[in-house]
Design a protein around this motif. Structure first.
Motif, PDB file in Angstrom:
ATOM      1  N   LYS A   1      45.797  22.298   8.314  1.00  0.00           N
ATOM      2  CA  LYS A   1      46.164  22.203   6.897  1.00  0.00           C
ATOM      3  C   LYS A   1      46.142  20.745   6.431  1.00  0.00           C
ATOM      4  O   LYS A   1      45.720  20.454   5.305  1.00  0.00           O
ATOM      5  CB  LYS A   1      47.549  22.805   6.672  1.00  0.00           C
ATOM      6  CG  LYS A   1      47.579  24.327   6.759  1.00  0.00           C
ATOM      7  CD  LYS A   1      48.951  24.873   6.414  1.00  0.00           C
ATOM      8  CE  LYS A   1      48.938  26.400   6.411  1.00  0.00           C
ATOM      9  NZ  LYS A   1      50.268  26.968   6.078  1.00  0.00           N
ATOM     10  N   TRP A   2      46.580  19.838   7.298  1.00  0.00           N
ATOM     11  CA  TRP A   2      46.565  18.419   6.953  1.00  0.00           C
ATOM     12  C   TRP A   2      45.136  17.932   6.736  1.00  0.00           C
ATOM     13  O   TRP A   2      44.851  17.220   5.770  1.00  0.00           O
ATOM     14  CB  TRP A   2      47.236  17.625   8.072  1.00  0.00           C
ATOM     15  CG  TRP A   2      47.334  16.161   7.801  1.00  0.00           C
ATOM     16  CD1 TRP A   2      48.276  15.519   7.064  1.00  0.00           C
ATOM     17  CD2 TRP A   2      46.425  15.149   8.267  1.00  0.00           C
ATOM     18  NE1 TRP A   2      48.032  14.168   7.039  1.00  0.00           N
ATOM     19  CE2 TRP A   2      46.911  13.904   7.760  1.00  0.00           C
ATOM     20  CE3 TRP A   2      45.284  15.151   9.049  1.00  0.00           C
ATOM     21  CZ2 TRP A   2      46.258  12.702   8.030  1.00  0.00           C
ATOM     22  CZ3 TRP A   2      44.635  13.952   9.310  1.00  0.00           C
ATOM     23  CH2 TRP A   2      45.125  12.745   8.809  1.00  0.00           C
TER      24      TRP A   2
ATOM     25  N   TRP B   1      43.846  19.232   3.426  1.00  0.00           N
ATOM     26  CA  TRP B   1      44.389  18.483   2.294  1.00  0.00           C
ATOM     27  C   TRP B   1      43.733  17.104   2.159  1.00  0.00           C
ATOM     28  O   TRP B   1      43.359  16.697   1.052  1.00  0.00           O
ATOM     29  CB  TRP B   1      45.906  18.316   2.452  1.00  0.00           C
ATOM     30  CG  TRP B   1      46.697  19.420   1.812  1.00  0.00           C
ATOM     31  CD1 TRP B   1      47.291  20.479   2.430  1.00  0.00           C
ATOM     32  CD2 TRP B   1      46.964  19.565   0.412  1.00  0.00           C
ATOM     33  NE1 TRP B   1      47.919  21.288   1.505  1.00  0.00           N
ATOM     34  CE2 TRP B   1      47.742  20.743   0.253  1.00  0.00           C
ATOM     35  CE3 TRP B   1      46.644  18.819  -0.714  1.00  0.00           C
ATOM     36  CZ2 TRP B   1      48.185  21.188  -0.987  1.00  0.00           C
ATOM     37  CZ3 TRP B   1      47.084  19.266  -1.958  1.00  0.00           C
ATOM     38  CH2 TRP B   1      47.842  20.428  -2.081  1.00  0.00           C
TER      39      TRP B   1
ATOM     40  N   THR C   1      40.128  17.570   0.952  1.00  0.00           N
ATOM     41  CA  THR C   1      40.079  18.007  -0.444  1.00  0.00           C
ATOM     42  C   THR C   1      40.428  16.877  -1.397  1.00  0.00           C
ATOM     43  O   THR C   1      39.737  16.671  -2.411  1.00  0.00           O
ATOM     44  CB  THR C   1      41.043  19.186  -0.667  1.00  0.00           C
ATOM     45  OG1 THR C   1      40.638  20.285   0.153  1.00  0.00           O
ATOM     46  CG2 THR C   1      41.034  19.622  -2.125  1.00  0.00           C
TER      47      THR C   1
ATOM     48  N   LEU D   1      40.337  23.495  -1.195  1.00  0.00           N
ATOM     49  CA  LEU D   1      41.597  23.489  -0.472  1.00  0.00           C
ATOM     50  C   LEU D   1      41.806  24.792   0.287  1.00  0.00           C
ATOM     51  O   LEU D   1      42.181  24.785   1.468  1.00  0.00           O
ATOM     52  CB  LEU D   1      42.757  23.259  -1.443  1.00  0.00           C
ATOM     53  CG  LEU D   1      44.143  23.130  -0.813  1.00  0.00           C
ATOM     54  CD1 LEU D   1      44.183  21.983   0.185  1.00  0.00           C
ATOM     55  CD2 LEU D   1      45.196  22.935  -1.899  1.00  0.00           C
TER      56      LEU D   1
END
Length: 208
Positions: free
Chosen positions: A183-184, A187, A190, A161
């Motif tokens: 970031k999306w 996520w 991950t 992450l």
């Protein structure tokens, strides 16, 4: 560090997709999984890629140690007033600890599966292929072993992450406008990798 990390991220996608065969009905899973393992073992191109993978793992670990030592030297005396915990998640400040857990987990994983497949005499399935499937299923029949895997994979998830997003930043692959998108993606990647791997030992344990 970023380049080796991203290469390992690509490998994890291939690895989790290949291991999805474990979710097939038992006999079909045995044939498919053993065929897949033999393909990886005997294909020249995949062998070359595997050597690159081994070097990437070693390089990633070595770079991690070097960076940790440099960071420790640069920090010097601890701050009397340290509020970094208020502005950064705990996993981003403990990548070294998570990396160490993952490294120990990787040793166990390679010893129990890769080493056995490469260097020991395994039984053969009905198609004359090394029966790695039976070895995997037998290992995941032990609850403590499944729990060990789950802990290692949780550490991997938190490591990914932060590492995935950090690598994108390091390589300058995003504009400030696209921070939320990056970031999306981090996520989604991950969760897909971590939950995919975590589901496998649990499924095998419960279904056999």
């Amino acid at each position: 560090m970023a380049l080796t990390g991203l290469f390992l991220c690509v490998f994890l996608v291939i690895h989790v997709l290949g291991n999805l065969q474990l979710f097939l009905p038992a006999e079909e899973a045995r044939i498919q999984f053993n065929w897949y393992s033999q393909l990886l073992s005997n294909n020249l191109i995949i062998k070359i890629i595997s050597y690159v993978l081994y070097l990437s793992i070693i390089a990633h670990v070595v770079y991690a140690i070097i960076l940790s030592l440099k960071k420790q030297k640069a920090n010097g005396v601890k701050y009397a007033y340290d509020q970094r915990g208020a502005v950064s998640p705990w996993y981003s400040r403990n990548m070294g600890v998570l990396g160490t857990i993952i490294f120990l987990f990787l040793i166990v994983h390679l010893k129990d599966f890769w080493y056995q497949y490469k260097f020991t005499e395994l039984p053969l399935d009905a198609h004359g292929q090394k029966d790695l499937y039976t070895i995997v299923v037998s290992a995941y029949q032990e609850l403590w072993y499944v729990m060990l895997y789950e802990v290692g994979l949780l550490a991997l998830g938190f490591h990914l992450l932060h590492g995935f997003f950090s690598a994108i930043r390091t390589l300058g692959l995003y504009h400030p406008k696209y921070v939320k998108l990056a970031k999306w993606v981090a996520w989604v990647y991950t969760l897909a990798i971590t939950l995919g791997f975590m589901a496998m030992p649990i499924y095998v344990y419960l279904s056999h």
